[in-house]
Design an enzyme around this catalytic site. Sequence first.
Site, PDB file in Angstrom:
ATOM      1  N   HIS A   1       0.830  -1.208   0.000  1.00  0.00           N
ATOM      2  CA  HIS A   1       0.000   0.000   0.000  1.00  0.00           C
ATOM      3  C   HIS A   1       0.865   1.259   0.000  1.00  0.00           C
ATOM      4  CE1 HIS A   1      -3.704   2.270   1.326  1.00  0.00           C
ATOM      5  NE2 HIS A   1      -2.771   3.090   1.764  1.00  0.00           N
ATOM      6  N   GLU A   2       1.787   1.337   0.945  1.00  0.00           N
ATOM      7  CA  GLU A   2       2.600   2.546   1.090  1.00  0.00           C
ATOM      8  C   GLU A   2       3.566   2.727  -0.079  1.00  0.00           C
ATOM      9  OE1 GLU A   2       1.675   4.678   3.069  1.00  0.00           O
ATOM     10  OE2 GLU A   2       0.445   3.476   4.422  1.00  0.00           O
TER      11      GLU A   2
ATOM     12  N   HIS B   1       3.650   6.625  -6.769  1.00  0.00           N
ATOM     13  CA  HIS B   1       2.803   7.701  -7.292  1.00  0.00           C
ATOM     14  C   HIS B   1       3.543   9.030  -7.121  1.00  0.00           C
ATOM     15  CE1 HIS B   1      -1.577   9.463  -7.471  1.00  0.00           C
ATOM     16  NE2 HIS B   1      -0.810   9.884  -8.447  1.00  0.00           N
TER      17      HIS B   1
ATOM     18  N   HIS C   1       1.778   4.512  -2.804  1.00  0.00           N
ATOM     19  CA  HIS C   1       1.872   5.959  -2.589  1.00  0.00           C
ATOM     20  C   HIS C   1       3.236   6.487  -3.058  1.00  0.00           C
ATOM     21  CE1 HIS C   1      -1.780   6.695  -0.378  1.00  0.00           C
ATOM     22  NE2 HIS C   1      -1.470   5.872   0.600  1.00  0.00           N
TER      23      HIS C   1
END
Length: 602
Positions: A391-392, A398, A395
């Site tokens: 998940h991180e 991105h 980020h």
Amino acid sequence: MAAELLKRSQAAAADTWAIEDLYGSVELFLEDAHRLEQMTEELKGFTKEYLTESGWRLLEYFQKLEKMVTMLDRALCYSERSADVDTGNDKYQALSGKMMGIYHKFSTVTAPVDAWIVAMEEEKIQQFYKETEELCKYKVTISDLRRLKEHTLSPELEELLASSREMGSAAEKTYSLLTDADFENPFVTDEKGEMVKVSSGRFVPMLESRDVNVRRETFQAYYGRYEQYKNTFAALYEGKAKANFFYAKARKYDSSMEAAVDANNVPKEVYYNLIEAVHENMHYMHEYMALRKKLMGLKELHMYDVYVPIVAEETGKITYAKAQEEIAEALQVLGEDYVRVLKEGFENRWIDKYENEGKRSGAYSAGCYSAHPYVLMNYQYNLDSEFTLAHEMGHALHSYYSAKHNNVFDSEYKIFVAEVASTCNEALLMDYLLKRTEDKKKKAYLINHFLQQFRTTLYRQTMFAEFELLTHQMAEEGKSLTAEALKKLYYDLNVQYYGPDVTVDQEIAIEWARIPHFYYNFYVYQYATSFAASMALSKKILEEGEPAVARYLNFLKGGCSKSPIELLKDAGVDMTAKEPIREALKTFGALIAEMEELSCQI
């Protein structure tokens, strides 16, 4: 013997993030901080008359601002990352406080300039673009400012509002220090009979224990600590809600929510559509709870039972190295360059891996335009932590792509799309793991984890969003947000969302006090909308291959070059409609049915 956490000084360097990539020493950081103070003063030379004289004057301002914002971003990242891994360290807290002071001064000085730019006639702005081609580099930034023209005040009032921001963030800062540094976490007895301190990072893993006594004691002891400070937490939350409404009213919005979503160029209907779509499909959540109760063989399903896997864990201890390896394999579908950058982050200390005493709880990714992203973890050797890492890093990549393909102003993608890349990574990891197991018990365990993602992200975050909306409406109507009022509202929402098969324990009424995201000003709804969007996007990536991957990577590179709604539409999903949420919830229903079928075979 109590299991104590390591002190920050005892953490192995290889397990910490490379803070030295920002500044090699505190002295170098302080040099930039001093320079930023000087540059902030220099900005005062850009008067209204000077700036609006020609396109070249405006270009000069933005070029200077670009240098400042890049330096400010780096210095803030250094001070905040240093403070977050050792919240009890006064030296780092002082650095953080110093930088926040500089940031607020910078915001105060630039606020009236923004107002002057907004007030300029459109014809004049267009003439500036024609006369000064280089100014077009900042066209997106200027257009985004002018989009909010009706909510922009006079330069004097903008300066006043900006100068109040430091005071307005006091509740959030106090909450963070209270929960991360000063809070005395309770000790409970684990399965081995040892006393263990229930930190924020250990709370959910302990609720996953197969021993109901450990779960119950953890749940009661941890929330009991929050109950002791319920009035303090209520006062902090009320202060934050009132501050949000003050700024919303000042900018001529009807509500705090409307102001928050409009700042990200998102229609308020998106917020209402989410809550309505979830309410229309609440039966799936209730079906899942009924199945959980049945498969766990419980007469009563309590709130402390909703985290424990329905089937016994089949994944075993997941080392950090194994998690990295599986994530890299799972994300091969996004192409060679994506995996190259991912491995660069793994191998070059973008990540602070493990929990230590005084370290901020939870996990996050923080981008830095002139360096690389920084990821905070509190890794716990389980499947949840593996998914959190995926998940991180979503980020982080991105942020990486956005910074690489945009100037510093346009690289800061809107919060509305911030959770899409992270949850897309999770969806692709889940698909990878499910496809590579024939073992029915392991498959059932993984499906349960996926079901939990739906529960905790689409339903629970929507419940959080509804709580935030209702509490702000109360504050806007002049009602007091007392501890008892907040507890009753939160308890009733849990009853509504979890359904008749769950015994909603009284302790859950104080849970709102442990959720830091309630201080992020209507952030949480975006977890749910992003989850729905990422489900649609990951499905397209897996089914369509290269064309969908190309659209998705363009989305990651988009920054804020378009509105978040437009960026998602270009990637292939329309979040102004309820359909992506409905489709995601249909998938949840199908997974419940598959889980029930599998349970008969194991």
